[in-house]
Write a protein that holds these residues in place. Structure first.
Motif, PDB file in Angstrom:
ATOM      1  N   ASP A  99       0.848  -1.186   0.000  1.00 64.81           N
ATOM      2  CA  ASP A  99       0.000   0.000   0.000  1.00 64.81           C
ATOM      3  C   ASP A  99       0.885   1.238   0.000  1.00 64.81           C
ATOM      4  N   ASN A 100       0.259   2.384   0.168  1.00 62.52           N
ATOM      5  CA  ASN A 100       0.981   3.633  -0.036  1.00 62.52           C
ATOM      6  C   ASN A 100       1.454   4.280   1.253  1.00 62.52           C
ATOM      7  N   HIS A 101       1.624   3.499   2.312  1.00 61.49           N
ATOM      8  CA  HIS A 101       2.147   4.056   3.555  1.00 61.49           C
ATOM      9  C   HIS A 101       2.986   3.012   4.271  1.00 61.49           C
ATOM     10  N   ASP A 102       4.137   3.435   4.751  1.00 63.72           N
ATOM     11  CA  ASP A 102       4.987   2.580   5.570  1.00 63.72           C
ATOM     12  C   ASP A 102       5.157   3.222   6.937  1.00 63.72           C
ATOM     13  N   GLU A 103       5.080   2.417   7.979  1.00 66.82           N
ATOM     14  CA  GLU A 103       5.101   2.951   9.346  1.00 66.82           C
ATOM     15  C   GLU A 103       6.448   3.538   9.732  1.00 66.82           C
ATOM     16  N   VAL A 104       7.519   3.202   9.007  1.00 69.63           N
ATOM     17  CA  VAL A 104       8.849   3.737   9.303  1.00 69.63           C
ATOM     18  C   VAL A 104       9.219   4.844   8.323  1.00 69.63           C
ATOM     19  N   TYR A 105       9.151   4.555   7.023  1.00 69.00           N
ATOM     20  CA  TYR A 105       9.594   5.501   5.998  1.00 69.00           C
ATOM     21  C   TYR A 105       8.536   6.541   5.633  1.00 69.00           C
ATOM     22  N   GLY A 106       7.277   6.286   5.942  1.00 71.98           N
ATOM     23  CA  GLY A 106       6.217   7.148   5.434  1.00 71.98           C
ATOM     24  C   GLY A 106       5.906   6.753   4.008  1.00 71.98           C
ATOM     25  N   VAL A 107       6.424   7.501   3.029  1.00 74.30           N
ATOM     26  CA  VAL A 107       6.301   7.076   1.633  1.00 74.30           C
ATOM     27  C   VAL A 107       7.147   5.819   1.455  1.00 74.30           C
ATOM     28  N   PRO A 108       6.553   4.705   1.045  1.00 78.34           N
ATOM     29  CA  PRO A 108       7.304   3.446   1.027  1.00 78.34           C
ATOM     30  C   PRO A 108       8.373   3.440  -0.064  1.00 78.34           C
ATOM     31  N   PRO A 109       9.592   3.042   0.271  1.00 79.93           N
ATOM     32  CA  PRO A 109      10.625   2.867  -0.748  1.00 79.93           C
ATOM     33  C   PRO A 109      10.538   1.475  -1.371  1.00 79.93           C
ATOM     34  N   ALA A 110      11.474   1.162  -2.228  1.00 79.34           N
ATOM     35  CA  ALA A 110      11.629  -0.178  -2.789  1.00 79.34           C
ATOM     36  C   ALA A 110      13.112  -0.525  -2.755  1.00 79.34           C
ATOM     37  N   VAL A 111      13.429  -1.799  -2.550  1.00 77.69           N
ATOM     38  CA  VAL A 111      14.816  -2.247  -2.489  1.00 77.69           C
ATOM     39  C   VAL A 111      14.974  -3.454  -3.402  1.00 77.69           C
ATOM     40  N   GLY A 112      16.117  -3.530  -4.086  1.00 77.21           N
ATOM     41  CA  GLY A 112      16.343  -4.595  -5.056  1.00 77.21           C
ATOM     42  C   GLY A 112      17.559  -5.431  -4.737  1.00 77.21           C
ATOM     43  N   PHE A 113      17.617  -6.597  -5.389  1.00 82.67           N
ATOM     44  CA  PHE A 113      18.722  -7.538  -5.240  1.00 82.67           C
ATOM     45  C   PHE A 113      19.047  -8.027  -6.648  1.00 82.67           C
ATOM     46  N   GLN A 114      20.202  -7.604  -7.152  1.00 84.65           N
ATOM     47  CA  GLN A 114      20.472  -7.633  -8.580  1.00 84.65           C
ATOM     48  C   GLN A 114      21.739  -8.412  -8.886  1.00 84.65           C
ATOM     49  N   VAL A 115      21.687  -9.243  -9.926  1.00 81.07           N
ATOM     50  CA  VAL A 115      22.888  -9.866 -10.473  1.00 81.07           C
ATOM     51  C   VAL A 115      23.453  -8.905 -11.515  1.00 81.07           C
ATOM     52  N   VAL A 116      24.518  -8.206 -11.157  1.00 81.04           N
ATOM     53  CA  VAL A 116      25.137  -7.238 -12.066  1.00 81.04           C
ATOM     54  C   VAL A 116      26.039  -7.946 -13.068  1.00 81.04           C
ATOM     55  N   GLU A 117      26.784  -8.931 -12.600  1.00 82.55           N
ATOM     56  CA  GLU A 117      27.659  -9.712 -13.471  1.00 82.55           C
ATOM     57  C   GLU A 117      27.645 -11.152 -13.003  1.00 82.55           C
ATOM     58  N   GLY A 118      27.247 -12.052 -13.895  1.00 88.26           N
ATOM     59  CA  GLY A 118      27.236 -13.460 -13.573  1.00 88.26           C
ATOM     60  C   GLY A 118      28.485 -14.161 -14.052  1.00 88.26           C
ATOM     61  N   PRO A 119      28.556 -15.467 -13.854  1.00 90.27           N
ATOM     62  CA  PRO A 119      29.724 -16.241 -14.274  1.00 90.27           C
ATOM     63  C   PRO A 119      29.663 -16.574 -15.761  1.00 90.27           C
TER      64      PRO A 119
END
Length: 551
Positions: free
Chosen positions: A268-288
Motif C-alpha cells: 500500500d501507499n504508507h509505511d510505518e517507518v519511511y512514510g512514503v514506502p521505498p523499494a529495495v532490489g537484489f540484482q545480479v550485475v555480473e554473472g559467471p
C-alpha cells in the motif's frame, strides 16, 4: 582375486572427492561501508548485515543518517555437485558455512583447527589513500593491505607482485570505499545443510560509491576458486535476502528480468517507518561464464558465444510459513530454490501463488509481471481475476547459474543492492528500475573497475609515475562531439580509447606522448549509436576512465 584393487578404488574415490572439514570457529570480524548514502555492516561468515551483536535489523541503513532500514539480513549461497553428490554452502540466520582465510593444496585451511589468524576485514576508501598522500600517515588497513592473500593492487612502483605503499602502489579498490576479505567453506562442518563442503575459497569485495544515481546502492563481488581436486558441476550462486521494508508486515516481491533484479515493495501507499514506502532490489550485475543454454545471456545478439556471462537466471520468493515456500532446512531444498524450483523440487507456474498450479506457464522468475501497470503475474494481480495475494514479511533469492568450476579454476559473480524512494509505493518501483539499469550500464561500461587516486606517495618514483587525471567530459550527454581534457606531465606516453557498453574497442582517440600539461581528447558522435560509452586513458603508472552517454 581381481576384486581387491576394485575395493581399494571404491574406498579411495570419496577421500579424493571430499575435502575434510576443519574445526575452526566462525569469524568475528566486521566492518561497515559508509562512503555513500548507506551504512552496510559486513561479516566474513557468508552473512551480510546480520551477525555478532548486529541481529536487530540495524545492519543496513538507508538513507545513512536516518536509522531506517529496508533490509534485515542477507547472505551468500553456493551449491553444486561433485561426481553426482550435492555440496552446499548456504545459511540464513545461523549455521553459517564460511570461515576466515585461504585453503592449502590439500583443500584444507592452513590450520584446520584455528582460522583466527585470517579473521579480519580490510576496508579502504579513496579518501584514505588521498589522506595518506597528503600526510604520509596510512590507516591500518591501507598499511596492511593483504596482497599476499590475493587482495588486488594497482602498481605504482613498476615492480610486479608486491605492495609498496610508500613507492606508489595502491589497493585496487572499487567504488569510493571497498571492504576486502578472504573466506573458505572447509573451516568447519556444514551442519545446516548436511552436505560436505565444496572446497572453495571466496575473495570478497564489498563496495559503495558516493555519486548519484548509485549513492544508495552497494555492491558485492565474489571470486570463487575451487581448491579441491574435482570439478564442481551445476554450480549456482545466490544472494539470499530478508527485506524488512521499514515495517515488514505489508511487503510484496517482484522480478525485473530486464535488469536482472528481484525486489521488494510495499503493498500500500504508507509505511510505518519511511512514510512514503521505498523499494529495495537484489540484482545480479555480473554473472559467471555459463554453460551453453541456447540464450543470449549478455544481450549482444550472439547466442552461447565463448566467454558469455550469465545474468540472473532464477528468482524465487520464500515465505514465513511451513511447506515448500519456507526457508529450507536441507541442502537439497536450498539447491532446488537456487534452480528456480520450490524446495520440494516442483516447478513454479505463473498463476496464483505459483505452487501446485495446473495452469500458467512454467517459469524460473516469480512474480515477473509489472505491478505498476497491474499486469499479471504479480502479487497484486495473480491472474484470472484472482484477488491480490495477502502481503506479509517476505524473503527472496536471486541466483545465477549453472556453470562449471574445474579444479584450480576461478569465477566471479557480482551482486548489487539498489534502493529508491519515490512519491508512492509504485513510483518507488519505477525509480528502483532506473537505479538498477544505471548499475548494470555502469558495470558493463567498466565504471566499477579500480582506478588510481590522484597524488604522490612519499618515496614514489618521479614524473613518469604520476597518474593521469581527467576533467569531466563536456557536454555529457552529447550528440555531435564531446571533449575530455587529460592532465598529465608533458611528454607522458598516453593511450586513450573509446569502448562500448560491453567493453569492446570502438576507436583509438590518442596514442602517443601528451602535448603539454593538458591534452584534449575528442570523441566524435558521428557513427556512434545512442548509448553508454567508456573513455579509458592509460599512462605508465595506471589508468583512469570516464563514462559518456551518446544521445
Amino acid at each position: 582375486m581381481r576384486l581387491a584393487p576394485l575395493l581399494v578404488l571404491l574406498v579411495a574415490v570419496p577421500a579424493l572427492a571430499q575435502p575434510l572439514p576443519g574445526a575452526c570457529r566462525l569469524g568475528v570480524a566486521e566492518d561497515s561501508l559508509t562512503a555513500g548514502d548507506v551504512r552496510a555492516v559486513v561479516f566474513n561468515t557468508g552473512a551480510l548485515f546480520f551477525g555478532n551483536t548486529t541481529t536487530d535489523g540495524s545492519g543496513y541503513i538507508v538513507p545513512r543518517g536516518t536509522g531506517h532500514s529496508p533490509l534485515f539480513s542477507a547472505g551468500l549461497w553456493i551449491g553444486g555437485t561433485v561426481r553426482g553428490d550435492l555440496r552446499i554452502a548456504a545459511a540464513t540466520y545461523a549455521g553459517f558455512n564460511f570461515w576466515p582465510g585461504p585453503l592449502g593444496a590439500d583443500a584444507r585451511p592452513v590450520d584446520p583447527s584455528d582460522c583466527s589468524a585470517f579473521d579480519r576485514i580490510y576496508t579502504v576508501s579513496r579518501a584514505d589513500i588521498a589522506g595518506y598522500y597528503a600526510t604520509g600517515q596510512p590507516t591500518a588497513d591501507l598499511r596492511d593491505w593483504p596482497w599476499r592473500l590475493g587482495a588486488p593492487v594497482l602498481d605504482g612502483d613498476g615492480v610486479a607482485d608486491n605492495y609498496d605503499l610508500a613507492r606508489g602502489d595502491q589497493p585496487a579498490i572499487r567504488g569510493d570505499q571497498s571492504a576486502w576479505w578472504l573466506m573458505n567453506d572447509v573451516g568447519g562442518p556444514h551442519t545446516a545443510n548436511a552436505t560436505p563442503p565444496l572446497g572453495v575459497e571466496a575473495r570478497v569485495e564489498a563496495f559503495a560509491v558516493t555519486r548519484a544515481p548509485l549513492a544508495q546502492t552497494t555492491f558485492y563481488r565474489y571470486t570463487f576458486t575451487n581448491r579441491a581436486a574435482d570439478t564442481i558441476e551445476s554450480v549456482y550462486v545466490s544472494l539470499f535476502a530478508d527485506p524488512d521494508l521499514g515495517g515488514a508486515s505489508d511487503d510484496y516481491t517482484g522480478t525485473d528480468t530486464t535488469s536482472g533484479m528481484g525486489y521488494t515493495y510495499n503493498a500500500d501507499n504508507h509505511d510505518e517507518v519511511y512514510g512514503v514506502p521505498p523499494a529495495v532490489g537484489f540484482q545480479v550485475v555480473e554473472g559467471p561464464v555459463g554453460l551453453p543454454n541456447g540464450r543470449d545471456d549478455d544481450d549482444d545478439g550472439t547466442v552461447d558465444e565463448s566467454g558469455e556471462r550469465l545474468g540472473m537466471t532464477t528468482r524465487v520468493s520464500l515465505a514465513q510459513s511451513t511447506g515448500p515456500s519456507d526457508d529450507p532446512s536441507t541442502g537439497r531444498g536450498r539447491h532446488y530454490f537456487m534452480q528456480g524450483l520450490w524446495s520440494d523440487g516442483t516447478v513454479v507456474r505463473e498463476f496464483g501463488n505459483g505452487y501446485g498450479q495446473t495452469q500458467g506457464n512454467v517459469t524460473a522468475f516469480m512474480f515477473a509481471g509489472d505491478p505498476v501497470t497491474n499486469r499479471a503475474w504479480s502479487e497484486p494481480n495473480p491472474g484470472a481475476g484472482l484477488p491480490p495475494l495477502p502481503p506479509s514479511d517476505r524473503r527472496l533469492l536471486v541466483s545465477t547459474g549453472p556453470f562449471r568450476l574445474g579444479a584450480g579454476q576461478s569465477e566471479t559473480v557480482t551482486f548489487a543492492i539498489p534502493f529508491a524512494q519515490g512519491t508512492s509505493n509504485l513510483n518507488s518501483v519505477t525509480r528502483l528500475r532506473g537505479v538498477a539499469a544505471a548499475a548494470r550500464a555502469v558495470a558493463l561500461a567498466g565504471g566499477l573497475e579500480p582506478s588510481r587516486v590522484d597524488g604522490s606517495a612519499p618515496g614514489a618514483p618521479g614524473p613518469d609515475a604520476q597518474q593521469v587525471s581527467l576533467a569531466p567530459p563536456t557536454p555529457n550527454p552529447f550528440s555531435d562531439r564531446a571533449l575530455v581534457v587529460v592532465r598529465a606531465p608533458s611528454g607522458t606516453p598516453l593511450r586513450a580509447t573509446l569502448h562500448d557498453v560491453l567493453g569492446r574497442l570502438v576507436a583509438v582517440l590518442h596514442d602517443g606522448p601528451t602535448d603539454g600539461a593538458e591534452t584534449p581528447v575528442r570523441v566524435e558522435g558521428a557513427g556512434l549509436a545512442a548509448g553508454v560509452y567508456l573513455v579509458r586513458v592509460v599512462v605508465p603508472a595506471g589508468e583512469e576512465t570516464v563514462t559518456l552517454v551518446r544521445r
